[in-house]
Scaffold this active site. Structure first.
Site, PDB file in Angstrom:
ATOM      1  N   HIS A 131       0.889  -1.150   0.000  1.00 46.93           N
ATOM      2  CA  HIS A 131       0.000   0.000   0.000  1.00 46.93           C
ATOM      3  C   HIS A 131       0.936   1.212   0.000  1.00 46.93           C
ATOM      4  CE1 HIS A 131      -2.975  -2.883   2.034  1.00 46.93           C
ATOM      5  NE2 HIS A 131      -3.282  -2.760   0.755  1.00 46.93           N
ATOM      6  N   ASP A 151       2.558   1.892   3.195  1.00 47.59           N
ATOM      7  CA  ASP A 151       3.493   0.871   3.694  1.00 47.59           C
ATOM      8  C   ASP A 151       4.911   1.249   3.269  1.00 47.59           C
ATOM      9  OD1 ASP A 151       1.519  -0.936   4.679  1.00 47.59           O
ATOM     10  OD2 ASP A 151       1.250  -1.787   2.677  1.00 47.59           O
TER      11      ASP A 151
HETATM   12  C1  XUL Z   1      -8.872  -6.514   0.232  1.00 52.16           C
HETATM   13  C2  XUL Z   1      -7.690  -6.912  -0.463  1.00 52.16           C
HETATM   14  C3  XUL Z   1      -6.569  -5.946  -0.391  1.00 52.16           C
HETATM   15  C4  XUL Z   1      -5.870  -5.764  -1.672  1.00 52.16           C
HETATM   16  C5  XUL Z   1      -4.759  -4.772  -1.679  1.00 52.16           C
HETATM   17  O1  XUL Z   1      -9.792  -7.511   0.365  1.00 52.16           O
HETATM   18  O2  XUL Z   1      -7.630  -7.980  -0.993  1.00 52.16           O
HETATM   19  O3  XUL Z   1      -5.653  -6.405   0.534  1.00 52.16           O
HETATM   20  O4  XUL Z   1      -5.359  -6.983  -2.089  1.00 52.16           O
HETATM   21  O5  XUL Z   1      -5.102  -3.584  -1.134  1.00 52.16           O
END
Ligand code: XUL
Ligand code: MN
Length: 345
Positions: free
Chosen positions: A50, A53
């Protein structure tokens, strides 16, 4: 068997603290450096990020400071033999994204979401990846009449175009999920994602990330979703995991609820030569809340081990016999062949 040709990735959220909506964290936070060390020790080459992160508190920094910190992260990864797979703008945790980002009813929040997404593009490029993952988390409604779905679809498309416009090389992999945290999401399936991408300013730069559990939550078969995207050359990442029916997003170990469904996913990846595309296999799995901290990486190790065993199962599948069953339209014999193949040692 060259199963090692697959490249594996994880995100820091896969090493969570065990909190759920009914109880607080039960394990200490895993420091970011420990996430990287876990990745190395389990044979994961890619790190999924993210945006915050990679650059914590990025909203308090100037764009130049954001890039500098992301470049430092890239060097840290390189020192450990790791690379960044993708960056996802985390709009869903920030107070301004409370009612969604791109589709918020608040124009100031929509402007913020687009700016934040452009910062995520800066982070991605500085980390050395061209891939942005768009999980439209709160882009939807709990109260259907609270947003206009026609306008929301246009806003989603406009957001895609803003991200594509941020850099000529950037690619977007949309990761649809039909619900959670919202009741109904605006881009709930791979079909919706690819349709939006086709209408974008540069369709060649919009693909998908398929998460097994998200497809199951939409009542769809993950392997068919993968097949649909692969046929279009659009499967740019996968989040393999499992899901025990229609409930909250469980992020179970790959194959834990439906081993045959997991085999079918691996089979379609194998059939398409997914490993040779260089795209990553991620496991978006989380440890059970009951799991002690010193054993809370087992879900990742198990998912990878099961994946590799299923690659062998896909490669040793008795293709000729299966073809004879299909030619004779003896699908009962085919059913038995598959089940016995999965059970054989
Ligand atoms: C949410 C999900 C997230 C995405 C990345 O369900 O899968 O973790 O993969 O943001
Ligand atoms: Mn995911």
């Amino acid at each position: 068997m060259a199963t090692s040709s697959y490249r594996f990735s994880i995100g820091p959220w896969n090493l969570g603290q065990g909190a759920d909506p009914f109880g607080p964290p039960v394990r200490p936070a895993v420091p970011f450096d420990a996430v990287l060390d876990t990745a190395v020790s389990l044979g994961f080459e890619g790190i999924q990020f993210h945006d915050d992160d990679a650059v914590p508190d990025l909203e308090t920094l100037t764009p130049a400071q954001v890039v500098k910190q992301a470049e430092a992260m890239r060097r840290k990864l390189a020192d450990k033999g790791l690379v960044a797979e993708f960056v996802a703008p985390r709009l869903w945790e920030h107070a301004r994204g409370i009612d969604g980002g791109y589709t918020s009813n608040d124009p100031a929040a929509r402007a913020w979401a687009l700016e934040r997404s452009k910062r995520a593009v800066d982070v991605a490029l500085a980390l050395g990846t061209d891939l942005i993952v768009m999980w439209p988390a709160r882009e939807g409604t709990a109260v259907r009449e609270s947003k206009n779905p026609i306008e929301a679809s246009r806003q989603m498309l406009a957001a895609i175009d803003v991200i594509l416009g941020a850099h000529p090389k950037i690619r977007i992999a949309i990761e649809p999920k039909p619900n959670e945290p919202v009741d109904h999401a605006f881009v709930p399936t791979i079909g919706h994602a690819l349709a939006l991408g086709a209408r974008s300013a540069d369709p060649a730069r919009v693909g998908v990330l398929i998460e097994s559990a998200h497809a199951i939550l939409a009542g769809l078969d993950p392997s068919d979703e993968m097949g649909f995207a692969l046929a279009a050359g659009k499967l740019w990442s996968v989040h393999l995991n499992d899901q025990n029916g229609l409930k909250f997003d469980q992020d179970k170990v790959f194959g834990a609820a439906n081993l045959r469904g997991a085999f079918d996913q691996v089979r379609v990846l194998e059939a398409a030569g997914y490993a040779a595309t260089g795209a990553f296999v991620g496991f978006d799995v989380k440890a059970h809340r009951t799991q002690p901290a010193d054993k809370a990486t087992a879900h990742l190790a198990t998912s990878k081990a099961i994946f590799l065993k299923l690659v062998e199962k896909a490669r040793s599948y008795p293709v000729k016999v299966a073809e004879q069953c299909i030619a004779a339209r003896d699908y009962e014999a085919l059913e038995r062949l598959v089940l016995e193949h999965l059970l054989s040692c």
